[in-house]
Design a protein around this motif. Structure first.
Motif, mmCIF file in Angstrom:
data_model
loop_
_atom_site.group_PDB
_atom_site.id
_atom_site.type_symbol
_atom_site.label_atom_id
_atom_site.label_comp_id
_atom_site.label_asym_id
_atom_site.label_seq_id
_atom_site.Cartn_x
_atom_site.Cartn_y
_atom_site.Cartn_z
ATOM 1 N N TYR A 1 6.396 8.042 0.272
ATOM 2 C CA TYR A 1 5.006 8.409 0.526
ATOM 3 C C TYR A 1 4.915 8.995 1.916
ATOM 4 O O TYR A 1 5.926 9.134 2.609
ATOM 5 N N ASP A 2 3.708 9.281 2.376
ATOM 6 C CA ASP A 2 3.521 9.971 3.654
ATOM 7 C C ASP A 2 4.399 9.419 4.778
ATOM 8 O O ASP A 2 5.073 10.153 5.465
ATOM 9 N N ARG A 3 4.344 8.098 4.983
ATOM 10 C CA ARG A 3 5.063 7.506 6.098
ATOM 11 C C ARG A 3 6.255 6.671 5.646
ATOM 12 O O ARG A 3 6.899 6.037 6.461
ATOM 13 N N ILE B 1 7.773 5.228 -6.354
ATOM 14 C CA ILE B 1 6.959 6.443 -6.183
ATOM 15 C C ILE B 1 5.750 6.387 -7.113
ATOM 16 O O ILE B 1 4.625 6.708 -6.734
ATOM 17 N N ARG B 2 5.989 5.932 -8.346
ATOM 18 C CA ARG B 2 4.875 5.826 -9.307
ATOM 19 C C ARG B 2 3.813 4.860 -8.807
ATOM 20 O O ARG B 2 2.620 5.140 -8.860
ATOM 21 N N LEU B 3 4.284 3.741 -8.314
ATOM 22 C CA LEU B 3 3.351 2.709 -7.845
ATOM 23 C C LEU B 3 2.473 3.226 -6.700
ATOM 24 O O LEU B 3 1.251 3.107 -6.733
ATOM 25 N N VAL B 4 3.116 3.828 -5.682
ATOM 26 C CA VAL B 4 2.340 4.255 -4.516
ATOM 27 C C VAL B 4 1.486 5.480 -4.819
ATOM 28 O O VAL B 4 0.365 5.588 -4.308
ATOM 29 N N ASP B 5 1.976 6.397 -5.656
ATOM 30 C CA ASP B 5 1.158 7.567 -5.973
ATOM 31 C C ASP B 5 -0.093 7.148 -6.739
ATOM 32 O O ASP B 5 -1.176 7.683 -6.519
ATOM 33 N N ARG C 1 -5.113 7.447 0.659
ATOM 34 C CA ARG C 1 -3.718 7.544 1.100
ATOM 35 C C ARG C 1 -3.389 6.468 2.129
ATOM 36 O O ARG C 1 -2.271 5.989 2.196
ATOM 37 N N GLU C 2 -4.371 6.092 2.951
ATOM 38 C CA GLU C 2 -4.095 5.087 3.987
ATOM 39 C C GLU C 2 -3.900 3.687 3.415
ATOM 40 O O GLU C 2 -3.412 2.801 4.100
ATOM 41 N N ASP C 3 -4.335 3.493 2.173
ATOM 42 C CA ASP C 3 -4.206 2.165 1.577
ATOM 43 C C ASP C 3 -2.794 1.870 1.079
ATOM 44 O O ASP C 3 -2.507 0.761 0.651
ATOM 45 N N THR D 1 0.788 0.919 1.685
ATOM 46 C CA THR D 1 1.530 0.327 2.796
ATOM 47 C C THR D 1 2.944 -0.045 2.356
ATOM 48 O O THR D 1 3.195 -0.336 1.185
ATOM 49 N N ALA D 2 3.832 -0.062 3.348
ATOM 50 C CA ALA D 2 5.223 -0.431 3.079
ATOM 51 C C ALA D 2 5.300 -1.894 2.662
ATOM 52 O O ALA D 2 6.118 -2.273 1.833
ATOM 53 N N LYS D 3 4.440 -2.699 3.244
ATOM 54 C CA LYS D 3 4.457 -4.132 2.948
ATOM 55 C C LYS D 3 4.227 -4.395 1.468
ATOM 56 O O LYS D 3 4.971 -5.154 0.831
ATOM 57 N N SER D 4 3.201 -3.758 0.895
ATOM 58 C CA SER D 4 2.912 -4.038 -0.514
ATOM 59 C C SER D 4 4.003 -3.470 -1.419
ATOM 60 O O SER D 4 4.326 -4.053 -2.454
ATOM 61 N N LEU D 5 4.597 -2.350 -1.004
ATOM 62 C CA LEU D 5 5.700 -1.802 -1.795
ATOM 63 C C LEU D 5 6.907 -2.735 -1.746
ATOM 64 O O LEU D 5 7.531 -3.033 -2.774
ATOM 65 N N ALA D 6 7.221 -3.227 -0.545
ATOM 66 C CA ALA D 6 8.362 -4.134 -0.385
ATOM 67 C C ALA D 6 8.143 -5.395 -1.223
ATOM 68 O O ALA D 6 9.061 -5.905 -1.863
ATOM 69 N N ASN D 7 6.911 -5.853 -1.247
ATOM 70 C CA ASN D 7 6.546 -7.009 -2.040
ATOM 71 C C ASN D 7 6.796 -6.776 -3.525
ATOM 72 O O ASN D 7 7.364 -7.632 -4.219
ATOM 73 N N ALA D 8 6.378 -5.603 -4.006
ATOM 74 C CA ALA D 8 6.567 -5.274 -5.420
ATOM 75 C C ALA D 8 8.052 -5.218 -5.761
ATOM 76 O O ALA D 8 8.485 -5.727 -6.805
ATOM 77 N N TYR D 9 8.835 -4.596 -4.860
ATOM 78 C CA TYR D 9 10.285 -4.534 -5.083
ATOM 79 C C TYR D 9 10.883 -5.933 -5.128
ATOM 80 O O TYR D 9 11.744 -6.242 -5.951
ATOM 81 N N SER D 10 10.435 -6.753 -4.205
ATOM 82 C CA SER D 10 10.954 -8.103 -4.117
ATOM 83 C C SER D 10 10.671 -8.886 -5.396
ATOM 84 O O SER D 10 11.544 -9.568 -5.952
#
Lengths: 284, 230
Positions: free
Chosen positions: B57-59, B79-83, B91-93, B95-104
């Motif tokens: 994603y952006d950042r 990518i699907r999750l964040v898009d 777009r600002e909503d 975050t890496a934290k929530s993505l890392a959580n989902a992966y975990s």
């Protein structure tokens, strides 16, 4: 455990939506897709004039800033020219709400594809995708929510700028030189027709676009001209092999001032009107 | 009907973890380093198309080691999750934290409930406005997450790489972090030392999250740019 996609969204069913974002939404969150089944007729703000023209190194896309609702001004500084990605732009005319939503979905679609596949769609592919999205909007268009964008971009394989116009059914037509659409589109096209030639430089093409929007605003009530009082000017973007660059507002302002000073001498004010008109105060 | 042999949960988990670790140890490594303008990712990778490092994603960027098909699946899922999230909200909503959580969660579930655990480790990196607000989440095959600062090494030679970076990366984080040139050199030296052979720009996959860029901060450094930096 047959449909893992439902259990865990990070694991991919093999027959899943691939690299298309709109198919992903359709499968997972269909409520986020634009409403297609519209009943009855609705009045919404309408975007007015947008145009695109080719120049030697690429293509220029421009649009005025006015949105109207009947005879009212709905918004004075709406944006109608959007970067679809680094190499292309969409300019919208018609029902503003659905159009902006369509652009947002289109932008996400292009970026999603690029990230998943590791490479950008071709310009042709992007133009076809937009065509499908306009076709999907046909039921809404029948109820008055017409969206007819212009799509323009730099074709990295063919190495020149290309312009696509659409009809309400998603019909896609490529223009060789220029096109303008929206309520002032016909006036802008007339203006472009007189000034366009295939070897325009970037600066000449931007000037052409500015003059065409000025002419459209002069003839069409729906099209907004330069608003010197509020400092609102049309938006212009130029796309070449270097990518999309938005033309800075200062440059656009300077060009409008140039047009006004060039044309100022040719315009006849009421004083020089040939008919003898007497005003009440002049009597006796 | 024959009864299955009893295996204690401890033994089962240990076997799975050993299996996953062995799979990961066979593969190449990836390192991430925070530099003055963002985050640098570097991997030994001879393929120009099968990436270990990609844009999410952006950042946010993603790096994976281990079995390609497994971390590739996680990458696309991410990518699907964040898009979808960015499209539904803003777009600002994302975050890496929530993505890392989902992966975990995903990796944790796979590890406990499936016969074969994933043989991969992933890294989710997000560049912040300044060095101190960068984020690096390292997620293991069993779903455990660690929040890292400065540098991360994972994959086959992670132990030696971690040791090298421990000794060479600045002790004065986040006040003085190396610039891009210095961190590219550090990453390159680390991989060279551990692999005990020379690595050319063509054999490396390098990408950055550059906070100076406009919306999308991710950029790959092609071999030509990399040669100049080395």
């Amino acid at each position: 455990m047959t449909d893992r996609g439902k259990i865990d969204s990070l694991r991919l069913p093999v027959n899943g939506p691939g690299s298309s974002f709109s198919e992903l939404l359709e499968a997972r969150k269909p409520d986020l897709l634009p409403e297609r089944d519209v009943k009855g007729h609705v009045e919404v703000p309408e975007g007015t004039t947008v145009l695109a023209l080719r120049y030697a190194e690429g293509v220029v896309v421009a649009g005025d800033r006015r949105a109207t609702e009947g005879f009212q001004i709905a918004h004075r500084s709406i944006e109608k020219v959007f970067a679809a990605d680094d190499m292309s732009a969409v300019a919208i005319a018609g029902a503003a709400g659905p159009a902006v939503e369509m652009v947002r979905l289109f932008q996400t679609e292009l970026e999603h594809y690029e990230k998943v596949e590791g490479e950008r769609l071709t310009l042709e592919g992007k133009a076809n995708k937009l065509s499908q999205m306009i076709r999907a909007n046909l039921p809404a268009a029948m109820q008055g929510l017409v969206v007819v964008p212009l799509f323009a971009g730099f074709d990295e394989n063919r190495e020149y700028g290309r312009i696509f116009k659409y009809d309400v059914t998603g019909g896609r037509y490529e223009e060789d030189d220029y096109h303008a659409t929206g309520s002032g589109g016909k006036d802008a096209r007339g203006s472009l027709k007189k000034r366009f030639h295939p070897d325009l430089t970037r600066d000449e093409a931007i000037k052409c676009a500015i003059e065409a929007l000025f002419d459209a605003a002069d003839e069409d009530v729906g099209t907004g001209g330069p608003d010197l009082m509020r400092g609102i000017f049309p938006t212009v973007a130029a796309i070449s092999s270097e990518g999309l660059v938005e033309v800075p507002e200062d440059e656009i302002r300077a060009l409008f001032e140039e047009v006004i000073s060039e044309r100022g001498g040719e315009v006849r004010g009421p004083e020089s009107h040939p008919v003898d008109v007497r005003r009440p105060g002049e009597e006796g | 009907m024959p009864m299955p042999y009893y295996v204690s949960p401890e033994q089962l988990m240990r076997d799975k973890a050993d299996y996953a670790r062995k799979g990961i140890a066979r593969g190449k490594s990836v390192i991430a380093l925070e530099y003055s303008d963002g985050i640098l990712f570097m991997a030994e990778n001879t393929s120009a198309t099968l990436h270990k490092i990609s844009e999410i994603y952006d950042r946010i960027a993603f790096a994976g080691v281990g079995k390609f098909n497994e971390f590739e699946q996680l990458r696309i899922g991410g990518i699907r999750l964040v898009d979808m999230k960015g499209y539904a909200y803003s777009r600002e909503d994302v975050t890496a934290k929530s993505l890392a959580n989902a992966y975990s969660q995903t990796l944790g579930n796979i590890f406990t409930s499936e016969v074969k655990p994933y043989e991969c480790e992933i890294l989710v990196g997000a560049v912040g406005e300044e060095t101190a607000s960068n984020e690096l989440f390292h997620i293991l095959y069993d779903g455990s997450v660690s929040d890292r600062t400065g540098w991360v090494a994972m994959g086959g030679a992670s132990d030696q790489l971690n040791e090298y970076l421990e000794n060479h990366y600045t002790k004065d984080y986040p006040k003085s972090v190396p610039d891009l040139k210095a961190s590219v050199a550090m990453g390159h030296d680390a991989l060279k030392t551990v692999e005990e052979r020379d690595l050319t720009a063509e054999g490396l996959e390098v990408a950055i999250l550059d906070r100076a860029r406009a919306r999308r901060k991710f950029r790959r450094l092609p071999a030509a740019d990399l040669t100049k930096l080395l």
